[in-house]
Design a protein around this motif. Structure first.
Motif, PDB file in Angstrom:
ATOM      1  N   SER A  78       0.830  -1.203   0.000  1.00  0.00           N
ATOM      2  CA  SER A  78       0.000   0.000   0.000  1.00  0.00           C
ATOM      3  C   SER A  78       0.862   1.248   0.000  1.00  0.00           C
ATOM      4  N   ALA A 136      -1.208  -8.569  -4.047  1.00  0.00           N
ATOM      5  CA  ALA A 136      -1.223  -7.481  -3.065  1.00  0.00           C
ATOM      6  C   ALA A 136      -2.521  -7.516  -2.277  1.00  0.00           C
ATOM      7  N   SER A 162      -8.860  -7.478  -3.308  1.00  0.00           N
ATOM      8  CA  SER A 162      -9.621  -6.552  -2.484  1.00  0.00           C
ATOM      9  C   SER A 162     -11.011  -7.123  -2.207  1.00  0.00           C
ATOM     10  N   HIS A 218      -4.756   2.405  -5.465  1.00  0.00           N
ATOM     11  CA  HIS A 218      -4.651   1.260  -6.356  1.00  0.00           C
ATOM     12  C   HIS A 218      -3.577   1.459  -7.420  1.00  0.00           C
ATOM     13  N   VAL A 274      -0.078   0.705  -6.256  1.00  0.00           N
ATOM     14  CA  VAL A 274       0.222  -0.725  -6.126  1.00  0.00           C
ATOM     15  C   VAL A 274       0.265  -1.404  -7.491  1.00  0.00           C
ATOM     16  N   LEU A 299      -4.106  -7.513  -7.599  1.00  0.00           N
ATOM     17  CA  LEU A 299      -4.484  -6.812  -6.378  1.00  0.00           C
ATOM     18  C   LEU A 299      -5.763  -7.447  -5.849  1.00  0.00           C
ATOM     19  N   THR A 358      -4.453  -2.983   0.421  1.00  0.00           N
ATOM     20  CA  THR A 358      -4.161  -1.788  -0.364  1.00  0.00           C
ATOM     21  C   THR A 358      -4.919  -0.571   0.154  1.00  0.00           C
TER      22      THR A 358
END
Length: 335
Positions: free
Chosen positions: A213, A239, A289, A276, A279, A287, A242
């Motif tokens: 992040s 990731a 989420s 976002h 990253v 990523l 974030t």
């Protein structure tokens, strides 16, 4: 800034480390389509002959969506082009996996990259969790199975000694899982120790899921310390955190403390797209989420579809903003 919250390493140190990864970047995203529609851009998953969508829908929050909206949330994710779906046996004591088994896999299994995780501490216990995961998600295999939430150096050693790693390798040999990875958000030192143990054993896993992040570089950074090691080994990198598990909006487990500090990144002019795009500009694959509503899902996807890689100046500008705001409450998950 209080001593306990002082950032480390400095921005410049982080950017120098990041510059060293430039040749290893895999930022080239490819448009894609399948039999059910256009997908989100994809990136290659480390050394594997596998491409996955750059955005992964996290399972932790999906089961928290109102019951009457859960099916619509899954269908909208597919419609928007999401093809990578994260989960874990622990999420809602299996509720999230059962949700996927009800609404995702019966219709879309052939088109998705499906993951889950086990945080159990013995070989026998993780194998039992795998069987439950397969049964509840109504599939005969996982695309990725993760050793979940490693916390300390001792935790890593104890799991290896108790047969956890052996059970994971056996499941792959049996075809119950295609790829193997590990996750954790407590300490970068734990990740480095696990990578060291794997190297000593002559084993490489395929992926790693870890916090990445705009605030991570300021304290005990996974990006600075772990990402270069993962890229040396050509891991696929996922990731997470974030948006700080909600803390960057002033929400989450530390909400009261954040409110007392009047601390919110979004109230300080930092957008979801900023979080976002920073990253996505790193050498990651996807990523991950969590979304509890269709509007959250659409906001996350929009951040990807509007993505343009940030240059070093843009990165440093964002890091300057977050350094001045940094407090450990923003990363409560780091121990």
């Amino acid at each position: 800034m209080p001593e306990s919250s002082r950032p480390f390493p400095k921005r410049r140190e982080f950017l120098v480390a990041l510059a060293g990864l430039a040749s290893a970047r895999n930022l080239l995203a490819q448009p894609s389509t399948d039999k059910i529609g256009k997908t989100l851009p994809t990136r290659k998953l480390g050394r594997l002959d596998q491409r996955i969508t750059q955005f992964t829908l996290g399972g932790f929050h999906a089961w928290k969506a109102p019951a009457h909206q859960q099916e619509a949330l899954i269908d909208r994710a597919i419609e928007l082009g999401v093809r990578t779906f994260d989960n874990a046996r622990d999420y809602g004591d299996g509720a999230s996996e059962k949700l996927y088994g009800k609404y995702l896999t019966p219709r879309y299994r052939d088109y998705i990259y499906l993951t889950s995780k086990s945080s159990q501490k013995t070989g026998k216990a993780v194998r039992e969790q795998l069987e439950n995961s397969l049964r509840w998600m109504k599939t005969d295999h996982l695309d990725l199975w993760n050793i979940h939430a490693i916390t300390t150096i001792q935790d890593v050693d104890e799991r290896i000694n108790a047969g956890v790693l052996d059970a994971f390798l056996k499941a792959r040999d049996e075809g119950k899982v295609r790829h193997l990875g590990f996750t954790g958000h407590s300490s970068y030192k734990t990740h480095l120790h696990f990578l060291k143990r794997l190297h000593e054993l002559g084993i490489e896993l395929d992926t790693c899921l870890m916090p990445m992040s705009l605030v991570d570089p300021h304290y005990d950074s996974f990006i600075t310390h772990v990402l270069p090691e993962l890229k040396k080994r050509d891991y696929g990198v996922f990731a997470m955190k974030t948006m700080g598990f909600g803390s960057f909006f002033g929400n989450g487990p530390q909400e009261q403390q954040l409110r007392e500090l009047n601390l919110s990144l979004t109230n300080s002019g930092i957008s979801v797209e900023d979080m976002h795009h920073f990253v996505y500009s790193l050498p990651i694959t996807s990523l991950c989420s969590g979304c509890e509503s269709i509007s959250q899902l659409e906001e996350n996807v929009k951040a990807l579809t509007s993505f343009k890689s940030l240059n070093q100046t843009a990165q440093e500008t964002l890091l300057t903003k977050t350094e001045s705001l940094y407090h450990r409450a923003l990363e409560h998950y780091k121990s």
